[in-house]
Write an enzyme that holds these catalytic residues in place. Sequence first.
Site, PDB file in Angstrom:
ATOM      1  N   GLU A   1      73.294  59.125  61.625  1.00 11.15           N
ATOM      2  CA  GLU A   1      72.385  57.998  61.397  1.00 11.15           C
ATOM      3  C   GLU A   1      71.579  58.263  60.120  1.00 11.15           C
ATOM      4  O   GLU A   1      71.573  59.392  59.604  1.00 11.15           O
ATOM      5  CB  GLU A   1      71.438  57.868  62.604  1.00 11.15           C
TER       6      GLU A   1
ATOM      7  N   ASP B   1      83.665  61.728  66.984  1.00  6.45           N
ATOM      8  CA  ASP B   1      82.463  61.950  67.779  1.00  6.45           C
ATOM      9  C   ASP B   1      82.728  61.738  69.265  1.00  6.45           C
ATOM     10  O   ASP B   1      83.776  61.215  69.639  1.00  6.45           O
ATOM     11  CB  ASP B   1      81.313  61.038  67.302  1.00  6.45           C
TER      12      ASP B   1
ATOM     13  N   ASP C   1      73.550  50.083  59.626  1.00  3.08           N
ATOM     14  CA  ASP C   1      72.477  50.872  58.988  1.00  3.08           C
ATOM     15  C   ASP C   1      73.042  51.947  58.051  1.00  3.08           C
ATOM     16  O   ASP C   1      72.312  52.812  57.586  1.00  3.08           O
ATOM     17  CB  ASP C   1      71.596  51.530  60.061  1.00  3.08           C
TER      18      ASP C   1
ATOM     19  N   HIS D   1      75.394  54.193  58.867  1.00  2.00           N
ATOM     20  CA  HIS D   1      75.861  55.440  59.497  1.00  2.00           C
ATOM     21  C   HIS D   1      77.381  55.573  59.393  1.00  2.00           C
ATOM     22  O   HIS D   1      78.097  54.577  59.314  1.00  2.00           O
ATOM     23  CB  HIS D   1      75.373  55.581  60.941  1.00  2.00           C
TER      24      HIS D   1
END
Length: 261
Positions: A143, A67, A136, A138
Amino acid sequence: MEVIIVEQPGDVAVHAADAIEDLATSHPAPVLGLATGSTPRATYEETGRRIAAGRMTLARARAFMLDEYVGLPPHHPQSYRSVIDAIFTTKVDIDPANVAGPDGNASDVLAACAAYERAIAEAGGIDLQILGIGGDGHIAFNEPGSSLASATRIKTLIRATRQDNARFFEGVLDAVPSHCLTQGVATILRARHIVLLALGEPKAEAVRHAVEGPVSAMCPASALQLHPHVTVILDEGAASRLEMAAYYREVWENKPPWQRL
Ligand code: PGA
């Protein structure tokens, strides 16, 4: 999924570097997938030590990042390209020209995303993807709520992630880019071998969801259950909520010598 639980956090890096070494010593021109973040740093350092010791080389390797922020100049110290150069490229013997990331400064970001997917495919796909996991659930910047069939695309960063990352931008939330380009979940799943690393108790709940399910877009890492070759390497803290931890330990301790990571 193969789950390896180690006693010392430093051993996570040893096992992950074993996977990189196995690939590098058996493949003439391996293709690596690189995660940014704090977790893989020790793995990249261990890989560098093995290269310095003459055990392996990445001189003919190529690497693709997961990313990149949109709109940060490539030489900005917090661009993911700069971070990867600091924690990986400069620690190993790969040709920096062979390390690629999505182009967060392209005038046409949609075309840049498609070009990145093509570049990975033209390189023959990723042999080994090193992956971290967010608290979380991801993976990369996918996400919760991300499509499990997603490809490389532009995403709006959720506020919590920007707040998390503000520490790298002198604490200034507005300095954190609002968008990123990220490999999609389906892009990540096309890698032939995925090594997911997690350290510490704050990751334990996300690891439990990822490994023991259910598969859900609310925990993008749970999509890894659909992949035929995933190795999850955890320290005790990150493994602390796994229901099947005793079984994973038993499998690992009784692993036949012919079975590689
Ligand atoms: P970390 O980040 O390695 O810095 O914990 C992992 C992630 O958020 O993907």
